[in-house]
Design an enzyme around this catalytic site. Structure first.
Site, PDB file in Angstrom:
ATOM      1  CG  HIS A 104       2.613 -31.010 -13.552  1.00 18.12           C
ATOM      2  ND1 HIS A 104       3.502 -32.206 -14.551  1.00 18.12           N
ATOM      3  CD2 HIS A 104       2.049 -31.628 -13.361  1.00 18.12           C
ATOM      4  CE1 HIS A 104       2.166 -32.254 -14.543  1.00 18.12           C
ATOM      5  NE2 HIS A 104       1.774 -32.333 -13.181  1.00 18.12           N
ATOM      6  CG  HIS A 106      -1.045 -31.052  -9.268  1.00 18.83           C
ATOM      7  ND1 HIS A 106      -2.019 -30.556 -10.353  1.00 18.83           N
ATOM      8  CD2 HIS A 106       0.083 -31.777  -9.612  1.00 18.83           C
ATOM      9  CE1 HIS A 106      -1.694 -31.917 -11.051  1.00 18.83           C
ATOM     10  NE2 HIS A 106      -0.677 -32.397 -11.000  1.00 18.83           N
TER      11      HIS A 106
HETATM   12  P1  AMP Z   1      -0.146 -35.078 -13.242  1.00 19.16           P
HETATM   13  O1  AMP Z   1      -0.950 -35.481 -13.214  1.00 19.16           O
HETATM   14  O2  AMP Z   1       0.750 -34.295 -12.264  1.00 19.16           O
HETATM   15  O3  AMP Z   1       0.354 -35.691 -14.327  1.00 19.16           O
HETATM   16  O4  AMP Z   1      -1.047 -33.648 -13.821  1.00 19.16           O
HETATM   17  C1  AMP Z   1      -1.461 -33.370 -15.099  1.00 19.16           C
HETATM   18  C2  AMP Z   1      -2.923 -32.511 -14.696  1.00 19.16           C
HETATM   19  O5  AMP Z   1      -2.828 -31.734 -15.761  1.00 19.16           O
HETATM   20  C3  AMP Z   1      -3.733 -32.944 -14.599  1.00 19.16           C
HETATM   21  O6  AMP Z   1      -4.323 -32.107 -13.622  1.00 19.16           O
HETATM   22  C4  AMP Z   1      -4.751 -32.412 -15.582  1.00 19.16           C
HETATM   23  O7  AMP Z   1      -6.263 -32.299 -15.177  1.00 19.16           O
HETATM   24  C5  AMP Z   1      -4.575 -31.142 -16.038  1.00 19.16           C
HETATM   25  N1  AMP Z   1      -4.205 -30.923 -17.395  1.00 19.16           N
HETATM   26  C6  AMP Z   1      -4.400 -31.713 -18.561  1.00 19.16           C
HETATM   27  N2  AMP Z   1      -4.646 -30.882 -19.690  1.00 19.16           N
HETATM   28  C7  AMP Z   1      -4.091 -30.362 -19.041  1.00 19.16           C
HETATM   29  C8  AMP Z   1      -4.700 -28.284 -20.534  1.00 19.16           C
HETATM   30  N3  AMP Z   1      -4.511 -28.360 -21.780  1.00 19.16           N
HETATM   31  N4  AMP Z   1      -4.053 -27.639 -19.821  1.00 19.16           N
HETATM   32  C9  AMP Z   1      -4.576 -27.259 -18.439  1.00 19.16           C
HETATM   33  N5  AMP Z   1      -3.840 -28.631 -17.336  1.00 19.16           N
HETATM   34  C10 AMP Z   1      -4.117 -29.859 -18.115  1.00 19.16           C
END
Ligand code: AMP
Length: 142
Positions: A104, A106
């Site tokens: 993903h 951000h």
């Molecule tokens: P990463 O650390 O780059 O893997 O980012 C994962 C992101 O997913 C973090 O910014 C979390 O806040 C976000 N996240 C975790 N669970 C969910 C969810 N159920 N829906 C939307 N975002 C989420």
């Protein structure tokens, strides 16, 4: 050797519709939805439907559509929140800060003098996420 992709990860569940999300965009290859622990107002995640843990094991064919949508979302969030700039971030494996193991990007609107909040910090209220999603959808023209 890289760990295998786990289809039980939370973004895979969101993509399959097993858990809810505030979606702002979807096409054949990519979905975008609100981050539930935003590092700034309007923090959006852009997620390819094709499974991979991160950039290290992704099919290169996934990256064009992914970053095409990331650009669309970056332009839309800047407009939706009248932001001064936009930060894109992408993490690979735990040492980099990755916490969800489905590729993903951000996309975070930025405002002069306002620092990013901590990564995976505080949960935002669902009504705030829903209201921000409406603004982004409008800016995307959909
Ligand atoms: P990463 O650390 O780059 O893997 O980012 C994962 C992101 O997913 C973090 O910014 C979390 O806040 C976000 N996240 C975790 N669970 C969910 C969810 N159920 N829906 C939307 N975002 C989420």
């Amino acid at each position: 050797m890289a760990e295998a992709y786990d289809p039980g990860n939370i973004f895979a569940k969101i993509l399959r519709g097993e858990i809810p999300s505030h979606r702002v965009y979807e096409d054949d290859a990519v979905v975008a939805f609100m981050d539930v622990m935003p590092q700034g107002m309007g923090h959006t995640l852009v997620v390819p439907k094709a499974p991979s843990r991160n950039m290290l094991d992704a099919d290169p064919a996934t990256l064009g559509p992914l970053f095409g949508v990331a650009q669309k979302v970056a332009v839309a969030v800047k407009k939706a929140f009248n932001a001064d700039g936009v930060t894109l971030m992408q993490f690979n494996e735990p040492a980099s800060g990755q916490t969800v193991y489905h590729l993903h990007v951000h996309v975070v609107p930025r405002f002069e003098g306002v620092p990013l909040k901590p990564h995976s910090g505080q949960m935002e209220k669902p009504e705030v996420l829903a209201a921000n999603a409406v603004k982004i959808r409008a800016a995307l023209g959909g």
